[in-house]
Design a protein around this motif. Sequence first.
Motif, short mmCIF file in Angstrom:
data_model
loop_
_atom_site.label_atom_id
_atom_site.label_comp_id
_atom_site.label_asym_id
_atom_site.label_seq_id
_atom_site.Cartn_x
_atom_site.Cartn_y
_atom_site.Cartn_z
N PRO A 266 0.75 -1.19 -0.06
CA PRO A 266 -0.22 -0.01 -0.08
C PRO A 266 0.77 1.27 -0.06
O PRO A 266 2.07 1.25 0.46
N ILE A 267 0.25 2.35 -0.36
CA ILE A 267 0.98 3.70 -0.41
C ILE A 267 1.16 4.01 1.15
O ILE A 267 0.48 3.66 1.82
N ALA A 268 2.42 4.49 1.27
CA ALA A 268 3.04 4.82 2.59
C ALA A 268 1.95 5.98 3.43
O ALA A 268 1.82 6.76 2.49
N VAL B 234 7.69 3.37 -3.51
CA VAL B 234 8.31 2.18 -2.92
C VAL B 234 9.36 2.96 -1.65
O VAL B 234 9.17 2.39 -0.78
N MET B 235 10.14 3.48 -2.19
CA MET B 235 11.34 3.91 -1.42
C MET B 235 10.85 4.84 -0.29
O MET B 235 11.40 5.10 0.71
N GLU C 229 14.41 7.62 5.13
CA GLU C 229 15.89 8.14 5.18
C GLU C 229 16.73 7.64 3.98
O GLU C 229 17.52 8.44 3.33
N ALA C 230 16.55 6.36 3.44
CA ALA C 230 17.27 5.87 2.35
C ALA C 230 16.72 6.70 1.08
O ALA C 230 17.50 7.00 0.21
N PHE D 139 8.40 -4.23 -6.81
CA PHE D 139 7.35 -3.89 -6.17
C PHE D 139 6.03 -3.74 -7.16
O PHE D 139 4.93 -3.24 -6.77
N ASP D 140 5.99 -3.85 -8.56
CA ASP D 140 5.02 -3.86 -9.36
C ASP D 140 4.34 -2.37 -9.42
O ASP D 140 3.08 -2.45 -9.10
N THR D 141 5.06 -1.35 -9.19
CA THR D 141 4.34 -0.06 -9.07
C THR D 141 3.54 0.25 -10.28
O THR D 141 3.86 -0.23 -11.39
#
Length: 185
Positions: A5-7, A38-39, A44-45, A170-172
């Motif tokens: 899911p979306i963060a 995804v990121m 932080e990354a 992640f198949d965005t």
Amino acid sequence: MARIPIATRESVPDNQRAAFDETVQRTGSVPQHGPGSVMIHVPEAQRRASELSNYLHNESTLPQKVQELAELVTARELDCQHIWNSHAAAGRRAGLSDALVDALRDKGDLPTLAPDEAAVVKYGQEFFRTHHVSRGAFQAALEQFGRQGLVELTMLMGYYGLLAFNINAFDTDLVPERTELLLPV
């Protein structure tokens, strides 16, 4: 459909919420598509990757046309629809011929290329297909871009490899307003 899911601010680790807030403030919203969607789960990354992206796009010695070609070669070799659709039109605007962009997309015979274009295509295709670069391809790229430029080219392709890995694993979802044909995969 994306595999996660979306963060949200609540879904990221407590110690990364400041980086999450910074990203959302800078971009205006939580990313919904592509690698950012995804990121952002590890803000932080993502922030650190964005710093590398900023250098590669705004401070690199590589001309815009070369950057876009490197991104397209990476997208095509890794079958990454999102990167392809984000950069094919930009590559055309930066001076890549329609014949080159279309041939890369369709894995067709390439038109006659300028030396800098040939160096980028050969360098990227060799690496992504064999996981090595021949002495000839390396030397041609070194002659075109110099030591700093070749390191930047390698880092740019590696950075887009990182993005493609996130997008494909992640198949965005693709952005709805695409203008380019999908990669035949």
